[in-house]
Motif scaffolding. Structure first.
Motif, PDB file in Angstrom:
ATOM      1  N   SER A  91       0.773  -1.107  -0.002  1.00  0.00           N
ATOM      2  CA  SER A  91      -0.058   0.033   0.097  1.00  0.00           C
ATOM      3  C   SER A  91       0.734   1.249  -0.031  1.00  0.00           C
ATOM      4  CB  SER A  91      -1.083   0.034   1.394  1.00  0.00           C
ATOM      5  OG  SER A  91      -1.813  -1.119   1.331  1.00  0.00           O
ATOM      6  N   SER A 138       2.113   1.814  -3.459  1.00  0.00           N
ATOM      7  CA  SER A 138       1.211   2.063  -4.338  1.00  0.00           C
ATOM      8  C   SER A 138       0.969   3.653  -4.291  1.00  0.00           C
ATOM      9  CB  SER A 138      -0.037   1.419  -4.340  1.00  0.00           C
ATOM     10  OG  SER A 138       0.354  -0.207  -4.762  1.00  0.00           O
ATOM     11  N   MET A 170      -2.765   6.780   3.094  1.00  0.00           N
ATOM     12  CA  MET A 170      -3.117   5.378   3.624  1.00  0.00           C
ATOM     13  C   MET A 170      -4.566   5.155   4.197  1.00  0.00           C
ATOM     14  SD  MET A 170      -0.308   3.929   2.498  1.00  0.00           S
ATOM     15  CE  MET A 170      -0.153   2.320   3.653  1.00  0.00           C
TER      16      MET A 170
END
Length: 151
Positions: free
Chosen positions: A55, A58, A100
């Motif tokens: 994550s 990304s 996030m």
């Protein structure tokens, strides 16, 4: 001459019903006892740390793509209504958490140019973490790593 009753009295072994009952009992014991001996929670925690690492990667890449489109390598950009501070075209450690969407058993600490996400139920707080360190220059990505030795 021997009667048929005496012949059956001399046979030895288990009947089919006795064998089936023993197999069923062993199956029930296996189903209840095996989960107590095989603990997969450490593997699950390690997998979630790896997911946090993915994550982070990304989020950094998507913010970098938006920064390239905007033609910025430093300063602030807006992503999903949140202000993200860029360092060499990537989010800085203080801003990455805004991108996030982590809930559950994670805590994060930002210090200097790095952010560390740790699993709160890990065996060792230092042995079950994902970390994000700012990009050193415009030619290198942020350093994103994970440690899963003590999850």
């Amino acid at each position: 001459m021997k009667s048929s009753m005496n012949v059956k009295a001399h046979q030895q072994g288990f009947t089919l019903i006795e064998l089936v009952v023993v197999i069923v009992i062993l199956g029930i014991l296996a189903v209840t006892a095996v989960p107590k001996f095989i603990d997969l929670t450490g593997d699950a925690k390690a997998s979630t740390i790896e997911a946090v690492k993915g994550s982070l990667n990304s989020a950094a890449d998507m913010a970098h793509a938006k920064a390239l489109v905007a033609g910025k390598t430093t300063g602030d950009i807006s992503i999903a209504g949140k202000t993200i501070t860029l360092v060499h075209g990537y989010p800085d450690a203080a801003s990455i958490n805004s991108l996030m969407d982590i809930d559950g058993d994670f805590t994060y600490i930002t210090s200097g140019s790095g952010t560390t996400y740790s699993h709160s139920k890990a065996t060792s707080a230092a042995g079950c973490v994902a970390s994000y360190d700012d990009a050193a220059d415009e030619f290198n990505k942020p350093v994103i790593a994970s440690i899963t030795t003590d999850c």
